[in-house]
Design an enzyme around this catalytic site. Structure first.
Site, PDB file in Angstrom:
ATOM      1  N   SER A  69       0.813  -1.228   0.000  1.00  0.00           N
ATOM      2  CA  SER A  69       0.000   0.000   0.000  1.00  0.00           C
ATOM      3  C   SER A  69       0.844   1.275   0.000  1.00  0.00           C
ATOM      4  O   SER A  69       0.378   2.333   0.428  1.00  0.00           O
ATOM      5  CB  SER A  69      -0.959   0.015   1.204  1.00  0.00           C
ATOM      6  OG  SER A  69      -1.778  -1.137   1.209  1.00  0.00           O
ATOM      7  N   ARG A  70       2.092   1.148  -0.472  1.00  0.00           N
ATOM      8  CA  ARG A  70       3.011   2.285  -0.532  1.00  0.00           C
ATOM      9  C   ARG A  70       3.344   2.864   0.852  1.00  0.00           C
ATOM     10  O   ARG A  70       3.816   3.984   0.961  1.00  0.00           O
ATOM     11  CB  ARG A  70       2.454   3.405  -1.433  1.00  0.00           C
ATOM     12  CG  ARG A  70       2.359   3.010  -2.909  1.00  0.00           C
ATOM     13  CD  ARG A  70       3.748   2.726  -3.456  1.00  0.00           C
ATOM     14  NE  ARG A  70       3.760   2.521  -4.897  1.00  0.00           N
ATOM     15  CZ  ARG A  70       3.674   1.347  -5.512  1.00  0.00           C
ATOM     16  NH1 ARG A  70       3.531   0.240  -4.782  1.00  0.00           N
ATOM     17  NH2 ARG A  70       3.734   1.245  -6.821  1.00  0.00           N
ATOM     18  N   LEU A  71       3.108   2.074   1.906  1.00  0.00           N
ATOM     19  CA  LEU A  71       3.466   2.496   3.260  1.00  0.00           C
ATOM     20  C   LEU A  71       4.864   1.974   3.580  1.00  0.00           C
ATOM     21  O   LEU A  71       5.069   1.147   4.473  1.00  0.00           O
ATOM     22  CB  LEU A  71       2.431   1.993   4.274  1.00  0.00           C
ATOM     23  CG  LEU A  71       1.000   2.511   4.048  1.00  0.00           C
ATOM     24  CD1 LEU A  71       0.055   1.929   5.092  1.00  0.00           C
ATOM     25  CD2 LEU A  71       0.974   4.038   4.097  1.00  0.00           C
TER      26      LEU A  71
END
Length: 215
Positions: free
Chosen positions: A191-193
């Site tokens: 999630s691009r975290l």
């Protein structure tokens, strides 16, 4: 373009980086990550993107190979008359970026570059393949040439000069050592975290402080 670049995405799921696992010295973590990249047979694990700044203040990047990591310094070799060599003679500030796509990892380094000793450059030059040593002697790196034929002719002529002799290192070729002041470790996450941790060298020049950065 026929390909919609906006639709090209990849989810990063291979690993994570926790603050409690971070060592006090970032070089310890870098060595571990580099060893893992080599063991994983990452393509060109020692390839590093080098960024310099021109006298006009414009950035410039190119790729070299890391050849040593000693006493907390990153070492690479190049032509001192090349564009990067010219830049570093005017401004020693430099950036280094390692990107290991297969492991979903990146390391970004900022620091100060200085030339290694002539003795160290000589010792490394002797370990290079014969053709690489000849190439270093004849290439006017970063300068315009008329054709590939021109450089090949220079190569053949120079190789003939050194038949039966030890090829000497040219004075305009040698190493740089980069003393890091900032090192960021990036680990891809879902999630691009992403996990990002920045180490900053403290005023005592011997200790580091680290903090987590937003992805």
């Amino acid at each position: 373009m026929k390909i919609n670049l906006a639709n090209i995405r990849q989810e990063y799921t291979k690993s994570g980086l926790k603050e409690r696992d971070l060592p006090a010295d970032p070089l310890t973590l870098f060595e571990s990550w580099l060893n893992e990249a080599v063991e994983a047979k990452v393509e060109e694990p020692t390839a590093v993107l080098v960024g310099t700044v021109s006298p006009e203040g414009t950035p410039s990047t190119r790729t070299v190979l890391l050849k040593a990591l000693r006493e907390g310094k990153f070492v690479f070799y190049t032509n001192y008359h090349s564009r990067k060599g010219s830049h570093l003679a005017q401004n020693p500030h430099i950036s280094l970026s390692f990107v290991w796509h297969e492991l979903e990892r990146q390391v970004h380094i900022e620091g100060i570059a200085s030339k290694v000793s002539s003795e160290e450059s000589n010792n490394y030059f002797k370990t290079r393949p014969y053709k690489s040593r000849i190439g270093a002697r004849i290439s006017p790196q970063s300068q315009p040439i008329s054709s590939r034929v021109e450089i090949m002719r220079l190569f053949v002529a120079e190789a003939a000069r050194w038949i039966g002799r030890e090829v000497e290192r040219p004075e305009n070729w040698g190493g740089y050592e980069v003393t890091p002041t900032r090192i960021e470790f990036w680990q891809g996450r879902p999630s691009r975290l992403h996990d990002r941790f920045l180490y900053v060298l403290q005023e005592d020049k011997s200790s580091w402080q680290h903090e987590r950065l937003a992805p």
